[in-house]
Design a protein around this motif. Structure first.
Motif, mmCIF file in Angstrom:
data_model
loop_
_atom_site.group_PDB
_atom_site.id
_atom_site.type_symbol
_atom_site.label_atom_id
_atom_site.label_comp_id
_atom_site.label_asym_id
_atom_site.label_seq_id
_atom_site.Cartn_x
_atom_site.Cartn_y
_atom_site.Cartn_z
ATOM 1 N N ILE B 212 5.396 19.796 72.292
ATOM 2 C CA ILE B 212 4.901 20.847 71.397
ATOM 3 C C ILE B 212 6.131 21.496 70.750
ATOM 4 N N PRO B 213 6.241 21.424 69.431
ATOM 5 C CA PRO B 213 7.497 21.808 68.779
ATOM 6 C C PRO B 213 7.981 23.235 69.090
ATOM 7 N N THR B 214 7.051 24.209 69.093
ATOM 8 C CA THR B 214 7.398 25.560 69.550
ATOM 9 C C THR B 214 8.491 26.242 68.743
ATOM 10 N N GLU B 706 9.896 19.789 79.119
ATOM 11 C CA GLU B 706 8.742 19.943 78.224
ATOM 12 C C GLU B 706 7.754 18.789 78.314
#
Lengths: 165, 869
Positions: B212-214, B706
């Motif tokens: 999830i790029p976040t 992650e």
């Protein structure tokens, strides 16, 4: 609706607020203090950190009613006139920000860290800022900036209380 | 957004600290200028999209599917409509006639399946979090409250979570057309010949977990209309692309639509998208005639910002016994998620050309199958295809080194392109223009203290220290600077890869630069000012850079793929050259000289051999007055330029990582990290170092922390920052960074991209280090993210450690060419003693196969999942 009195960046506000209103939404949506951003909804990221009565607080985790009678300083109230706080200068000097979204909270948390530990080691800075997330910098330059500000503040004999005088 | 927003006294006050950069002669380029952007960012004078408040503004909130796959049988919005402060409630059916389908601009094959992708689900939801209804209310709390009053009936359908199962006979279908979106193939050389009789074949399977790029700033959109035209403010990386795509999707004519990317708080690919919420905000403002705002919560964002990676990689290497790689075969499954978004299918293709890495190989074969699942679509995430490729080849080369008992640096040395061989045409059809892998590696080894760490590793192995030391090597290159338009065309991409710039001399001698790039943290205002200051001989402080608003910057391709400097920065330089050409003609006219006799230096045009001249500021004023211009010359001193690169940019470097792995607890700590990158010539070393730092951190995030985790029903379990862990300051070490500078030959600045390099390099460096630490236990792989639990399990399930230093096998096999092994700085003490003891360590958790092949066996034998789970 409860009425609260809160001082933000030196200005006193009287506001009627829903009991559930978050401090950060009071700041952003009602008072126009948009310098303090919101990065999450679980109090993990720390982007919304402000000074609440002189200590750092995540303003997404504080209800506006809890701030009744308090003094709040946001990133917008940190400079004195045109003179930036040493932490702001250090973040600029050390390139401790890229997109800048975490920066207001990071600066506030770092200032509070120096209050407890005026000359922190690298490790102490890393541990101390664990509650503030940055996705751009890899933290190296943030650590450098905090230690630079610590140096400059101690050389200037400065341990500035960040609250409205 | 223009930098004038933050102009004022404070900017002047910091001018002093802006001089901190080390001067590089009289040049601005190469100087560590402090950033112009910082003033507004450190004082809170920002314009994040969510900061924007317009009179009468309404707030949107979305009701999202709680199921990964279901048929919508009923939506009742009547109770929600009756709530106080609620202005409107829409279901997908309400908008079905006008919402169109979200675009996919990269149909990678002729027979690709591109399913209809309604911004709001109408009949069926295909991932948890898909929007099914929205509320428009007078404030954000009221909008959220009213969501509770919407009733939706779902008829559950089977979730499709796993790619391999999705392709199996009888799998439930995501779309009626089947779960295979496309199969794309690419090959070069004679792959069968490379594998036929190959003395060594390494086969591995690697899992690129879903990420999830976040970006720190959640997405936000503000849409408004004056009844004729529309303005959309969005936290986007791509205002220009977005404008075109939204015009095509909504039917709002392009010239009636302005898109603004105000201050944008990071993207990393996640804001390279045309989102459902952008389309729906426009439709709602069109219906209501009022401005609307939507800002996502982080939990909502984890569900519905496009995800990254999620590939299953099978890689095979055929090699000689001396370690030289003959051929590489790659078979990839790429999880598309439920729909194909803007460039979803193209992401694995951006990696397809990089599985050869920095190595000379004779044959290559690549197949990628895009697979539909009932999960959030994947799309660009920092590196986009190249991190996956680099991970696979760099992990596989380490496996080859281990198999042959060679040092991992030595195997690389035997295969890499030497600096005399550039420009080099690769087996993938690319031309690497420049590089010096030897120099970067030597520098990295020295900074790292490689031999000393190898000695310590050997000692710990001998002592059977429960805390083992691992050393990870990653030598990478990547293709960036997207991209030559003709190449994009050949890959069926829907647009070009050029970039545009305008440079305007103002009457008072100041300069406005308009760029088509759209920075969201990269510091273009500073770097472009440095380029212009040098090119025009004007003070750095006299340059303003405008961007991110299609009404100001009318033309551009935006920011992603490490393209901004190598394409957009070069366009800025080209526009400056045009300004100078015009100024030269005017100077010649004013000085009554031939243009050929006019020399330009430090902002002044002088007649050769005389002191007579005009400054560029004087010429700007003269062209503004236009009283005395040469015949045929238009008033004004400005120029546009559009640059379409001939080639990609190929940054490279060597990253070395040392980890300490506690074999009793699985805890893993990075002890040191050295990165030597070659990004060509450097405009601003401070910004470059920052990009490298952040890139490394993100790559480490994938290696260690992650993962977007779904349950078997397709529900995302990592919806918050407490569950999806991005690295904190306490998780990371200080990075030692340095550079070599081998200028790119493909552009006049000599620059290469830097935005993704760190991320591409660091993930394999970290995982190679962890596996290296665990070699004595027979471990060949640990699946990412390498959490303490995964490491502990892999160690627990492996056998006891093989004894002593021999577990790392001999430093150089007998077949090594004379000379090369002696040069290896890698031949650590105590490691050359026991060739052959390796075989004992192979029996442990045995992942993949590394076989010495019988002549004639051309087929791949077995391969298996990575050793860890």
């Amino acid at each position: 609706m409860p009425r609260i009195t809160v001082t933000v960046d030196g200005v006193t506000y009287e506001e009627d607020v829903e009991p559930r209103l978050l401090l950060v939404h009071l700041l952003r949506d009602r008072l126009g203090k948009t310098g303090t951003p919101v990065g999450c909804d679980t109090s993990n990221c720390g982007a919304c950190t402000v000074m609440l009565d002189g200590r750092s607080a995540k303003s997404c985790s504080v209800l506006a009613v809890q701030a009744d009678g308090s003094d709040v300083v946001t990133i917008e109230g940190l400079a004195r006139g045109d003179e930036w706080h040493p932490m702001q200068k250090a973040f600029h000097t050390e390139h401790a920000l890229q997109c800048g979204y975490c920066t207001p909270g990071m600066i506030m948390a770092a200032i509070d860290l120096l209050r407890d530990d005026p000359d922190p080691s690298e490790e102490a800075v890393r541990e101390g800022l664990e509650g503030n997330l940055c996705r751009c910098t890899g933290y190296c330059n943030i650590v450098r900036a905090v230690r630079l500000a610590a140096q400059e503040m101690s050389q200037a004999g400065e341990r500035r209380e960040v609250r409205t005088p | 957004m223009s930098e004038q927003l933050d102009a004022g006294l404070i900017a002047e006050r910091i001018a002093e600290s802006d001089q901190l950069g080390e001067p590089s002669g009289a040049h601005e380029v190469g100087r560590a200028r402090r950033r112009k952007e910082d003033a507004r960012l450190v004082t809170g004078r920002t314009t994040w999209t969510d900061n924007i408040q317009l009179p009468g503004m309404l707030y949107m909130a979305f009701l999202r599917s709680p199921m990964a796959h279901a048929r919508i049988t009923r939506v009742d919005t009547s109770a929600a409509r009756a709530r106080p402060g609620v202005v409107a409630v829409y279901s997908g059916r309400d908008l079905a006639g006008e919402q169109g389908s979200l675009p996919c601009a990269w149909p990678v094959t002729d027979d690709i399946v591109i399913p209809d992708h309604p911004p709001m689900a109408v009949e069926e939801v295909r991932y948890a979090g898909e929007a099914v209804a929205c509320v428009v209310a007078t404030d954000r709390y009221k909008a959220a409250d009213a969501l509770e009053a919407i009733e939706v009936d779902y008829e559950p359908l089977d979730a499709v979570v796993d790619m391999t199962e999705a392709l199996a006979e009888g799998s439930p279908l995501v779309h009626e057309s089947g779960n295979r979106a496309f199969t794309w193939k690419f090959a070069g050389g004679d792959i069968d010949a490379a594998f036929r009789d190959a003395p060594v074949v390494i086969e591995r399977t690697y899992v690129q977990q879903r990420l999830i790029p976040t970006a720190m700033e959640p997405r936000a959109v503000v849409a408004t209309t004056d009844g004729d035209g529309f303005t959309l403010y969005s936290a986007t990386q791509i205002p220009h692309v977005l404008r075109v795509m939204l015009a095509l999707t909504t039917g709002i004519p392009e010239h009636k639509l302005r898109v603004v990317a105000p201050d944008v708080g990071g993207g990393f690919g996640s804001k390279l998208q045309v989102t459902a919420e952008e389309v729906l905000s426009l439709l709602v403002t069109r219906r209501l005639g009022k401005p609307v705002k939507w800002t996502e919560s982080r939990s909502e964002g984890n569900l519905t910002v496009h995800h990254g990676r999620d590939q299953l990689q099978r890689i095979s290497l055929a090699a000689e016994r001396d370690g030289r790689v003959r051929g590489v075969r790659v078979d990839l499954l790429a999880d598309m998620g439920a729909y194909l978004m803007l460039v979803t299918p193209g992401i694995p293709l951006l990696g397809a050309f990089m599985y050869n890495g920095i190595y000379k190989i004779d044959a290559y074969d690549f197949t990628c199958t895009g697979v539909f699942t009932t999960k959030m679509p994947t799309d660009a995430y920092r590196g986009a295809g190249r991190p996956e490729a680099t991970f696979a080849i760099e992990r596989a080369v380490d496996e080859l080194a281990h198999e042959l008992g060679l040092d991992p640096v030595e195997v690389r040395r035997r295969n890499w392109i030497t600096h005399q061989e550039f420009p080099y045409d690769t087996i993938c059809g690319l031309t690497y223009d420049s590089g010096n892998y030897e120099a970067a590696t030597e520098k990295a080894l020295a900074l790292f203290g490689y031999d000393k760490l190898r000695a310590e590793q050997s000692d710990r192995r001998d002592r059977r220290d429960p805390v083992q030391l691992g050393i990870g090597v990653s030598t990478y290159t990547e293709m960036c600077g997207l991209a030559p338009s003709r190449v994009l065309g050949s890959l069926s991409y829907g647009a070009g890869g050029w970039e545009h710039a305008s440079v305007r001399m103002l009457p008072t001698g100041k300069v406005e630069v308009v760029t088509g790039t759209s920075p969201h943290g990269q510091g273009h205002e500073t770097a472009w000012s440095q380029i212009v200051a040098d090119a025009l001989g004007v003070p750095f402080g006299d340059v303003a850079v405008l961007h991110g608003d299609t009404a100001i910057s009318h033309k551009g391709m935006d920011t992603y793929g490490s393209r901004s400097l190598v394409v957009g920065g070069v366009a800025v330089l080209a526009a400056c050259e045009k300004v100078k050409d015009k100024a030269r003609r005017i100077a010649a006219h004013m000085l009554e000289a031939s243009a050929d006799d006019i020399e330009f230096s430090a902002g002044s045009f002088t007649v050769r051999g005389t002191a007579e001249g005009r400054t560029i500021q004087e010429l700007a004023l003269a062209t503004f007055a236009a009283h005395d211009l040469p015949d045929g010359v238009e008033p004004g001193l400005d120029a546009d330029a559009t640059f379409d690169p001939d080639n990609f940019s190929f940054p490279h470097g060597t990253h070395l990582c040392a980890v300490e792995v506690d074999t009793e607890t699985g805890a893993c700590a990075i002890r040191s990290y050295v990165a030597v990158d070659d990004v060509g010539s450097v405009v601003n070393p401070l910004i470059v170092e920052g990009q490298v730092h952040g890139g490394i951190a993100q790559g480490i995030g994938q290696a260690l922390f992650e993962e977007a985790v779904h349950d078997t029903e397709g529900n995302l379990l990592t919806t918050t920052m407490a569950d999806y862990l991005i690295p904190t300051a306490a998780d990371l070490p200080d990075f030692t960074t340095d550079r070599t500078e081998t200028p790119a030959t493909s552009n006049p600045l000599g620059v290469k991209g830097v935005g993704e390099a760190g991320t591409i390099a660091s993930t394999p460096a970290v995982v190679n280090a962890i596996v290296d630490a665990l070699r004595p236990y027979g471990v060949h792989d640990v699946r990412m993210p390498c959490t303490p639990e995964r490491i502990w399990r892999v160690v627990s399930e492996a056998g006891p450690p093989a004894s002593g230093s021999g577990a790392r096998a001999g430093a150089a096999s007998a077949e090594a060419p004379a000379g090369t092994s002696a040069e290896a700085p890698a031949s650590a003490p105590g490691t050359a003693s026991a060739p052959g003891s390796r075989s004992g360590s192979d029996s442990g958790s045995g992942s993949g196969s590394a076989s010495t092949r019988a002549p004639g066996s051309g087929e791949a034998t077995s391969s298996s999942e990575g050793g860890a789970r």
